[in-house]
Design a protein around this motif. Structure first.
Motif, PDB file in Angstrom:
ATOM      1  N   ALA A 197       0.807  -1.229   0.000  1.00  0.00           N
ATOM      2  CA  ALA A 197       0.000   0.000   0.000  1.00  0.00           C
ATOM      3  C   ALA A 197       0.834   1.270   0.000  1.00  0.00           C
ATOM      4  N   ARG A 198       2.130   1.129  -0.177  1.00  0.00           N
ATOM      5  CA  ARG A 198       2.964   2.336  -0.166  1.00  0.00           C
ATOM      6  C   ARG A 198       3.588   2.621  -1.518  1.00  0.00           C
ATOM      7  N   THR A 199       3.515   1.656  -2.414  1.00  0.00           N
ATOM      8  CA  THR A 199       4.105   1.884  -3.730  1.00  0.00           C
ATOM      9  C   THR A 199       3.072   1.620  -4.814  1.00  0.00           C
ATOM     10  N   ASP A 200       3.237   2.317  -5.941  1.00  0.00           N
ATOM     11  CA  ASP A 200       2.329   2.111  -7.067  1.00  0.00           C
ATOM     12  C   ASP A 200       2.817   0.956  -7.931  1.00  0.00           C
ATOM     13  N   LEU A 201       4.138   0.844  -8.030  1.00  0.00           N
ATOM     14  CA  LEU A 201       4.732  -0.164  -8.898  1.00  0.00           C
ATOM     15  C   LEU A 201       5.851  -0.878  -8.159  1.00  0.00           C
ATOM     16  N   ALA A 202       6.088  -2.120  -8.535  1.00  0.00           N
ATOM     17  CA  ALA A 202       7.232  -2.841  -7.976  1.00  0.00           C
ATOM     18  C   ALA A 202       7.956  -3.548  -9.112  1.00  0.00           C
ATOM     19  N   MET A 203       9.277  -3.539  -9.013  1.00  0.00           N
ATOM     20  CA  MET A 203      10.067  -4.274  -9.997  1.00  0.00           C
ATOM     21  C   MET A 203      10.997  -5.203  -9.233  1.00  0.00           C
ATOM     22  N   ILE A 204      11.011  -6.462  -9.618  1.00  0.00           N
ATOM     23  CA  ILE A 204      11.895  -7.414  -8.943  1.00  0.00           C
ATOM     24  C   ILE A 204      13.009  -7.797  -9.899  1.00  0.00           C
ATOM     25  N   LEU A 205      14.234  -7.578  -9.464  1.00  0.00           N
ATOM     26  CA  LEU A 205      15.399  -7.946 -10.274  1.00  0.00           C
ATOM     27  C   LEU A 205      15.955  -9.254  -9.753  1.00  0.00           C
ATOM     28  N   GLU A 206      16.376 -10.093 -10.688  1.00  0.00           N
ATOM     29  CA  GLU A 206      17.029 -11.333 -10.285  1.00  0.00           C
ATOM     30  C   GLU A 206      18.188 -11.581 -11.241  1.00  0.00           C
ATOM     31  N   HIS A 207      19.389 -11.636 -10.687  1.00  0.00           N
ATOM     32  CA  HIS A 207      20.601 -11.822 -11.502  1.00  0.00           C
ATOM     33  C   HIS A 207      20.628 -10.885 -12.701  1.00  0.00           C
ATOM     34  N   GLY A 208      20.331  -9.615 -12.455  1.00  0.00           N
ATOM     35  CA  GLY A 208      20.457  -8.622 -13.516  1.00  0.00           C
ATOM     36  C   GLY A 208      19.336  -8.612 -14.532  1.00  0.00           C
ATOM     37  N   ARG A 209      18.291  -9.387 -14.301  1.00  0.00           N
ATOM     38  CA  ARG A 209      17.138  -9.386 -15.214  1.00  0.00           C
ATOM     39  C   ARG A 209      15.874  -9.074 -14.420  1.00  0.00           C
ATOM     40  N   ILE A 210      14.857  -8.548 -15.120  1.00  0.00           N
ATOM     41  CA  ILE A 210      13.588  -8.258 -14.443  1.00  0.00           C
ATOM     42  C   ILE A 210      12.786  -9.553 -14.361  1.00  0.00           C
ATOM     43  N   SER A 211      12.484  -9.978 -13.132  1.00  0.00           N
ATOM     44  CA  SER A 211      11.663 -11.189 -13.027  1.00  0.00           C
ATOM     45  C   SER A 211      10.198 -10.838 -12.816  1.00  0.00           C
ATOM     46  N   ALA A 212       9.898  -9.609 -12.421  1.00  0.00           N
ATOM     47  CA  ALA A 212       8.500  -9.181 -12.303  1.00  0.00           C
ATOM     48  C   ALA A 212       8.436  -7.663 -12.321  1.00  0.00           C
ATOM     49  N   PHE A 213       7.353  -7.125 -12.912  1.00  0.00           N
ATOM     50  CA  PHE A 213       7.172  -5.670 -12.964  1.00  0.00           C
ATOM     51  C   PHE A 213       5.680  -5.382 -13.038  1.00  0.00           C
ATOM     52  N   GLY A 214       5.190  -4.547 -12.142  1.00  0.00           N
ATOM     53  CA  GLY A 214       3.769  -4.188 -12.186  1.00  0.00           C
ATOM     54  C   GLY A 214       3.301  -3.679 -10.837  1.00  0.00           C
ATOM     55  N   THR A 215       1.979  -3.485 -10.706  1.00  0.00           N
ATOM     56  CA  THR A 215       1.446  -3.108  -9.399  1.00  0.00           C
ATOM     57  C   THR A 215       1.500  -4.353  -8.508  1.00  0.00           C
ATOM     58  N   LEU A 216       1.390  -4.172  -7.204  1.00  0.00           N
ATOM     59  CA  LEU A 216       1.448  -5.332  -6.309  1.00  0.00           C
ATOM     60  C   LEU A 216       0.299  -6.288  -6.624  1.00  0.00           C
ATOM     61  N   GLU A 217      -0.847  -5.719  -7.021  1.00  0.00           N
ATOM     62  CA  GLU A 217      -2.002  -6.552  -7.371  1.00  0.00           C
ATOM     63  C   GLU A 217      -1.692  -7.400  -8.601  1.00  0.00           C
ATOM     64  N   GLU A 218      -1.040  -6.778  -9.596  1.00  0.00           N
ATOM     65  CA  GLU A 218      -0.684  -7.524 -10.815  1.00  0.00           C
ATOM     66  C   GLU A 218       0.317  -8.632 -10.493  1.00  0.00           C
ATOM     67  N   LEU A 219       1.271  -8.304  -9.606  1.00  0.00           N
ATOM     68  CA  LEU A 219       2.262  -9.306  -9.231  1.00  0.00           C
ATOM     69  C   LEU A 219       1.601 -10.488  -8.525  1.00  0.00           C
ATOM     70  N   ARG A 220       0.672 -10.160  -7.642  1.00  0.00           N
ATOM     71  CA  ARG A 220      -0.069 -11.219  -6.936  1.00  0.00           C
ATOM     72  C   ARG A 220      -0.787 -12.123  -7.928  1.00  0.00           C
ATOM     73  N   ARG A 221      -1.466 -11.459  -8.886  1.00  0.00           N
ATOM     74  CA  ARG A 221      -2.250 -12.224  -9.869  1.00  0.00           C
ATOM     75  C   ARG A 221      -1.340 -13.104 -10.717  1.00  0.00           C
ATOM     76  N   GLU A 222      -0.233 -12.494 -11.181  1.00  0.00           N
ATOM     77  CA  GLU A 222       0.695 -13.222 -12.049  1.00  0.00           C
ATOM     78  C   GLU A 222       1.306 -14.423 -11.325  1.00  0.00           C
ATOM     79  N   ALA A 223       1.606 -14.239 -10.038  1.00  0.00           N
ATOM     80  CA  ALA A 223       2.214 -15.337  -9.274  1.00  0.00           C
ATOM     81  C   ALA A 223       1.220 -16.487  -9.095  1.00  0.00           C
ATOM     82  N   ALA A 224      -0.073 -16.142  -9.061  1.00  0.00           N
ATOM     83  CA  ALA A 224      -1.158 -17.138  -8.922  1.00  0.00           C
ATOM     84  C   ALA A 224      -0.859 -18.144  -7.812  1.00  0.00           C
TER      85      ALA A 224
END
Ligand code: ATP
Length: 311
Positions: A197-224
């Motif tokens: 609830a404090r950020t609009d967007l989140a980006m997760i980096l893993e070994h120099g690559r983006i493993s996830a990018f979006g709102t926390l809700e989108e990340l939740r949905r994508e992770a399923a």
């Protein structure tokens, strides 16, 4: 859609034996607060250094506030506030003198230092030497320094590391105010849960690559990730039979069954359990937390032993 403050396209940052960033592309619209997450050595600091123009990319295109940061001048830098991961101040200076010093370096009006110290809750400590400041006070002084000159873009590298929960709350309160004023904020962190609830967007980096990018809700949905039911019952085998292989169920101890279902089916299963009876005494439903989501996208959080200081 707001104009982009940050545009990154296919960026690579290679060191002689290692690629710190490997084909990273994303945009950040104006006025959002974005979290940059990843394990140790994922590339967060490298990305911030590229956005600040402190280091050059090996390949790709970077635009920050419409300019290439590697070629930008003092006017560009004045529009950006930066709080480094390990902020070091001159211990003998007071908080007020420290800000005056940074204001001169940045070519900003030092008269705003009182307002800034007030804003970060350091007004009472303004005349005290920094050597007597606690970790939290140093972080707040670091934030005041980053706010000199009313930046349009604020980059904070792990700003809440080492702060107690109260100070963290306080820190995020100031961040929320700045966001409400239209400042674009990029902050790196290891902790996804505290960002809820404090950020609009989140980006997760893993070994120099983006493993996830979006709102926390989108990340939740994508992770399923599934919902997990902990069912206390006098008849575990009966409950497992009534579930009938339609969902994953297993016995845990003498009087408990664990049922794993898609989050969107949780009410269907709750109703079925209640109807089935089977001596169900209690049901606890665990929904996936942001920690689970983070673990899903950034599974490798080991320390990277190769980490070196910049040359
Ligand atoms: P942390 O959470 O530990 O601060 P980070 O996500 O900020 O990590 P970076 O500091 O960006 O990670 O480092 C990314 C990778 O690049 C690491 O493997 C690191 O060892 C490597 N690296 C960073 N700077 C250099 C350098 N100057 N020379 C060689 N390798 C480097």
């Amino acid at each position: 859609m707001n104009p982009s403050v940050i545009e990154v396209e296919a960026v690579v940052k290679a060191y002689p034996r290692h690629r710190a960033l490997n084909g990273v592309s994303f945009t950040v619209p104006a006025g959002v607060c974005m979290a940059l997450l990843g394990h140790n050595g994922a590339g967060k600091t490298t990305l911030m250094k590229l956005l600040l123009g402190l280091t050059r990319s090996t390949a790709g295109r970077i635009q920050v506030l419409g300019e290439d940061p590697a070629r930008a001048d003092l006017d560009f830098r004045r529009q950006i506030g930066f709080l480094p991961e390990n902020v070091i101040f001159h211990d003998e200076l007071t908080g007020e003198e420290t800000l005056r010093h940074y204001a001169r370096l940045k070519g900003e009006d030092p008269r705003r230092r009182g307002v800034l110290l007030e804003r970060v809750g350091l007004a009472d400590a303004a005349g005290r030497r920094v050597k007597g400041y606690s970790k939290g006070m140093r972080q707040r002084l670091g934030l005041a320094q980053a706010l000199l000159g009313r930046p349009k873009l604020l980059m904070l590298d792990e700003p809440t590391t080492g702060l107690d929960p109260m100070l963290r709350q306080e820190f995020y309160r100031v961040i929320q105010e700045l966001r409400a004023e239209g400042v674009t904020i990029l902050l790196s962190s290891h902790v996804l849960t505290e960002l809820e609830a404090r950020t609009d967007l989140a980006m997760i980096l893993e070994h120099g690559r983006i493993s996830a990018f979006g709102t926390l809700e989108e990340l939740r949905r994508e992770a399923a990730l599934p919902a997990v039911f902990r069912i206390r019952t006098r008849d575990p085998e009966g409950v497992i039979r009534s579930i009938g292989g339609e969902a994953e169920a297993r016995r845990v101890g003498d009087a408990e069954v664990e049922l794993t279902t898609p989050v969107e089916e949780k009410m269907v299963w709750l109703r079925r359990l209640m109807e089935a009876g089977m001596g169900v005494e209690d049901v606890e439903i665990q929904l996936p937390t942001l920690d689970h989501v983070y673990a899903h996208f950034g599974s490798d959080r080991r320390d990277n032993p190769e980490k070196k200081e910049s040359p």
